[in-house]
Scaffold this motif. Structure first.
Motif, PDB file in Angstrom:
ATOM      1  N   UNK A  54       0.919  -1.197  -0.211  1.00 44.78           N
ATOM      2  CA  UNK A  54       0.220  -0.194  -0.003  1.00 44.78           C
ATOM      3  C   UNK A  54       0.489   1.725   0.193  1.00 44.78           C
ATOM      4  N   UNK A  55       0.440   2.459  -0.612  1.00 42.24           N
ATOM      5  CA  UNK A  55       1.093   3.476  -0.968  1.00 42.24           C
ATOM      6  C   UNK A  55       0.999   4.049   1.097  1.00 42.24           C
ATOM      7  N   UNK A  56       1.837   5.353   0.923  1.00 42.77           N
ATOM      8  CA  UNK A  56       1.498   6.286   1.849  1.00 42.77           C
ATOM      9  C   UNK A  56       0.450   6.604   2.368  1.00 42.77           C
ATOM     10  N   UNK A  57      -0.075   6.781   1.303  1.00 45.86           N
ATOM     11  CA  UNK A  57      -1.477   8.054   1.358  1.00 45.86           C
ATOM     12  C   UNK A  57      -2.793   6.414   1.665  1.00 45.86           C
ATOM     13  N   UNK A  58      -2.270   5.528   1.543  1.00 45.59           N
ATOM     14  CA  UNK A  58      -3.154   4.178   2.030  1.00 45.59           C
ATOM     15  C   UNK A  58      -3.826   4.059   0.675  1.00 45.59           C
ATOM     16  N   UNK A  59      -4.363   5.305  -0.341  1.00 47.55           N
ATOM     17  CA  UNK A  59      -5.521   4.800  -1.265  1.00 47.55           C
ATOM     18  C   UNK A  59      -4.881   4.246  -2.303  1.00 47.55           C
ATOM     19  N   UNK A  60      -3.319   3.759  -2.413  1.00 50.62           N
ATOM     20  CA  UNK A  60      -3.357   3.088  -3.252  1.00 50.62           C
ATOM     21  C   UNK A  60      -1.902   2.184  -2.976  1.00 50.62           C
ATOM     22  N   UNK A  61      -2.563   1.157  -3.691  1.00 52.00           N
ATOM     23  CA  UNK A  61      -1.704   0.027  -3.623  1.00 52.00           C
ATOM     24  C   UNK A  61      -0.818  -0.176  -5.222  1.00 52.00           C
ATOM     25  N   UNK A  62      -0.136  -1.224  -4.845  1.00 50.81           N
ATOM     26  CA  UNK A  62       1.340  -1.262  -6.205  1.00 50.81           C
ATOM     27  C   UNK A  62       1.283  -2.972  -6.258  1.00 50.81           C
ATOM     28  N   UNK A  63       1.820  -3.566  -6.594  1.00 51.43           N
ATOM     29  CA  UNK A  63       2.356  -4.828  -7.181  1.00 51.43           C
ATOM     30  C   UNK A  63       3.577  -4.710  -8.116  1.00 51.43           C
ATOM     31  N   UNK A  64       4.551  -5.001  -7.111  1.00 51.74           N
ATOM     32  CA  UNK A  64       5.627  -5.437  -8.034  1.00 51.74           C
ATOM     33  C   UNK A  64       5.543  -6.589  -8.493  1.00 51.74           C
TER      34      UNK A  64
END
Length: 114
Positions: free
Chosen positions: A70-80
């Motif tokens: 999750x991003x710092x703002x929590x409204x974003x998710x990443x998939x590496x």
């Protein structure tokens, strides 16, 4: 109106890496689990990875190669995604439990090919 916007899908060679992003937009008062699913041609949509309150869950086929965060703002998710294989080729969809509803993004195409 809330929505999920994915980005990052592209053509990549086998063994390569790619990072997908998904951002929740709109009026958000509750955001719980977020995750990534994928659907290959002529196959059913399947869970790739999800994250809930910091706990993560992965499909066996991607364990050790993919990382969800999750991003710092929590409204974003990443998939590496690392060590990509041809069988990872699919449309990748973001899903979130958003304002008490199950919300899906439109998907982003990942193609692994030489």
């Amino acid at each position: 109106q809330v929505q999920l916007v994915e980005s990052g899908g592209e053509l990549v060679q086998p063994g390569g890496s790619l990072t997908l992003s998904c951002a929740a937009r709109g009026y958000i008062f509750r955001l719980d689990a977020m995750g990534w699913y994928r659907q290959a041609i002529k196959k059913q949509r399947e869970l790739v990875a999800r994250i809930t309150n910091g706990d993560t869950d992965y499909a066996d086929s991607v364990k050790g190669r993919f990382t969800i965060s999750r991003g710092n703002a929590k409204n974003t998710v990443y998939l590496q995604m690392n060590s990509l294989k041809s069988e990872d080729t699919a449309v990748y969809y973001c899903k979130a439990d958003l304002n008490g509803l199950e919300v899906w993004g439109r998907g982003t195409q990942v193609t692994v090919s030489s």
